[in-house]
Scaffold this motif. Structure first.
Motif, PDB file in Angstrom:
ATOM      1  N   ARG A 276       0.846  -1.186   0.000  1.00 35.31           N
ATOM      2  CA  ARG A 276       0.000   0.000   0.000  1.00 35.31           C
ATOM      3  C   ARG A 276       0.882   1.236   0.000  1.00 35.31           C
ATOM      4  O   ARG A 276       1.955   1.240   0.623  1.00 35.31           O
ATOM      5  N   GLN A 277       0.453   2.270  -0.706  1.00 38.34           N
ATOM      6  CA  GLN A 277       1.180   3.526  -0.661  1.00 38.34           C
ATOM      7  C   GLN A 277       0.239   4.666  -0.296  1.00 38.34           C
ATOM      8  O   GLN A 277      -0.814   4.826  -0.885  1.00 38.34           O
ATOM      9  N   ASP A 278       0.643   5.450   0.716  1.00 39.69           N
ATOM     10  CA  ASP A 278      -0.068   6.657   1.131  1.00 39.69           C
ATOM     11  C   ASP A 278       0.770   7.869   0.748  1.00 39.69           C
ATOM     12  O   ASP A 278       2.008   7.845   0.876  1.00 39.69           O
ATOM     13  N   TRP A 279       0.103   8.927   0.308  1.00 39.98           N
ATOM     14  CA  TRP A 279       0.780  10.187  -0.013  1.00 39.98           C
ATOM     15  C   TRP A 279       0.161  11.296   0.824  1.00 39.98           C
ATOM     16  O   TRP A 279      -1.061  11.436   0.849  1.00 39.98           O
ATOM     17  N   GLU A 280       1.011  12.042   1.544  1.00 37.45           N
ATOM     18  CA  GLU A 280       0.518  13.121   2.409  1.00 37.45           C
ATOM     19  C   GLU A 280       1.292  14.401   2.123  1.00 37.45           C
ATOM     20  O   GLU A 280       2.521  14.408   2.068  1.00 37.45           O
ATOM     21  N   PHE A 281       0.550  15.498   1.953  1.00 35.41           N
ATOM     22  CA  PHE A 281       1.133  16.783   1.571  1.00 35.41           C
ATOM     23  C   PHE A 281       1.694  17.531   2.781  1.00 35.41           C
ATOM     24  O   PHE A 281       1.031  17.657   3.803  1.00 35.41           O
ATOM     25  N   GLU A 282       2.926  17.997   2.649  1.00 35.97           N
ATOM     26  CA  GLU A 282       3.617  18.798   3.662  1.00 35.97           C
ATOM     27  C   GLU A 282       3.546  18.154   5.044  1.00 35.97           C
ATOM     28  O   GLU A 282       3.328  18.812   6.060  1.00 35.97           O
ATOM     29  N   ASN A 283       3.769  16.856   5.085  1.00 39.04           N
ATOM     30  CA  ASN A 283       3.777  16.100   6.337  1.00 39.04           C
ATOM     31  C   ASN A 283       5.079  16.338   7.097  1.00 39.04           C
ATOM     32  O   ASN A 283       6.161  16.365   6.504  1.00 39.04           O
ATOM     33  N   THR A 284       4.987  16.483   8.410  1.00 32.05           N
ATOM     34  CA  THR A 284       6.181  16.741   9.234  1.00 32.05           C
ATOM     35  C   THR A 284       6.544  15.573  10.151  1.00 32.05           C
ATOM     36  O   THR A 284       7.531  15.643  10.874  1.00 32.05           O
TER      37      THR A 284
END
Length: 301
Positions: A100-108
């Motif tokens: 599975r691949q998750d993509w998260e924007f501007e994650n810290t």
């Protein structure tokens, strides 16, 4: 006063233009990520390229070539988070829940793989990740594999994302080797006219408890995803419809563990059985309490 108003007007116009440009860039990013969904014929290619250890007894892994049919399901679609589940179709009817691949924007918040079955939690500043997307990759049982943050690049009619990160041994190696415990990945996703390419340049590393690394060999990986008609992946649709509720429970449980924001250490096996072995034996209507209990048994801390 007139000059001041003019300067303010120019600044506001520039800010609006910049915001519009950033919005267009983010839309390009999202379109590139979501274009990896669908039905694909996949070629998996891996070969060792250079031996770097001085150990004369070192034996390289055999070159691997395999093919398969894979459906990439869009599981979650939010403005700042996209979740995609890969389902491998074997022999037209058998479905294997794949990575599975998750993509998260501007994650810290990141979990950096350390070695064996342990990950180190770390945080980044907002400035460090401005405009970037974190890709998180998960095992078949939704436990963590690797993650990293980088910027999507759109140039000359192509789109790509590239990151360097440490990862556990892949399953193709885990079953045949124990002489290294970290795979450092140059991990690149490129969108093409025919589908997409997962391009890797990897280092096989032996890491000790103090974090000292010895590089044994380098490896090239090239996974080619060629888009085909969605009708070829009907069996995967059926599997996901019947099992998605259980796997959502599994994802939700893992998220509560990740939200602890601390280092993570897992058991490799419980009662001589791996986590995916337990979960793959379950039916789609298995209650959350049961999957929670199984996952908890693999958490060391």
């Amino acid at each position: 006063m007139k000059n001041l108003k003019q300067r303010v007007t120019v600044a506001l116009l520039f800010a609006a233009f910049l915001g519009h440009a950033q919005g267009n860039k983010k839309k390009q990013d999202i379109d590139a990520i979501k274009s990896m969904c669908g039905c694909y014929e996949v070629e998996f290619n891996f070969a060792e390229t250079f031996k770097t250890t001085k150990d004369e007894n070192y034996k390289p892994s055999p070159t691997k070539y395999d093919k398969g049919l894979e459906w990439v399901e869009l599981v979650e679609d939010q403005p700042n988070k996209i979740v995609m589940q890969h389902l491998l179709i074997v022999g037209d009817t058998m479905i294997v829940k794949h990575w599975r691949q998750d993509w998260e924007f501007e994650n810290t918040r990141l979990y950096d793989f350390f070695k064996d079955t342990s990950w180190k939690y770390k945080t980044l500043s907002k400035a460090d990740v401005k405009g970037q997307w974190t890709q998180r990759v998960f095992q078949v049982d939704d436990s963590p594999r690797y993650e990293g943050t980088a910027t999507w690049v759109h140039v000359d009619g192509t789109s790509y994302w590239r990151n360097y990160t440490d990862a556990p041994l892949p399953r193709r190696e885990h079953t045949i080797r124990n002489d290294y415990n970290v795979l450092n990945r140059r991990n690149e996703h490129e969108i093409t006219k025919f589908g997409w390419i997962h391009n890797q340049d990897n280092k096989k590393i032996k890491r000790d408890d103090a974090g000292k690394d010895v590089v044994l060999a380098q490896e090239k990986g090239l996974d080619i995803y060629t888009k085909v008609a969605d009708s070829k992946c009907v069996a995967a649709h059926k599997y996901w419809k019947e099992n998605k509720a259980m796997w959502k429970n599994v994802r939700d449980k893992w998220q509560t563990i990740f939200d602890r924001n601390k280092d993570l250490n897992l058991e490799e096996k419980v009662n001589r059985k791996s986590l995916f072995g337990y979960l793959f034996d379950l039916k789609g209507d298995t209650p959350k309490a049961e999957t929670d209990k199984i996952i908890d048994s693999f958490i060391k801390n």
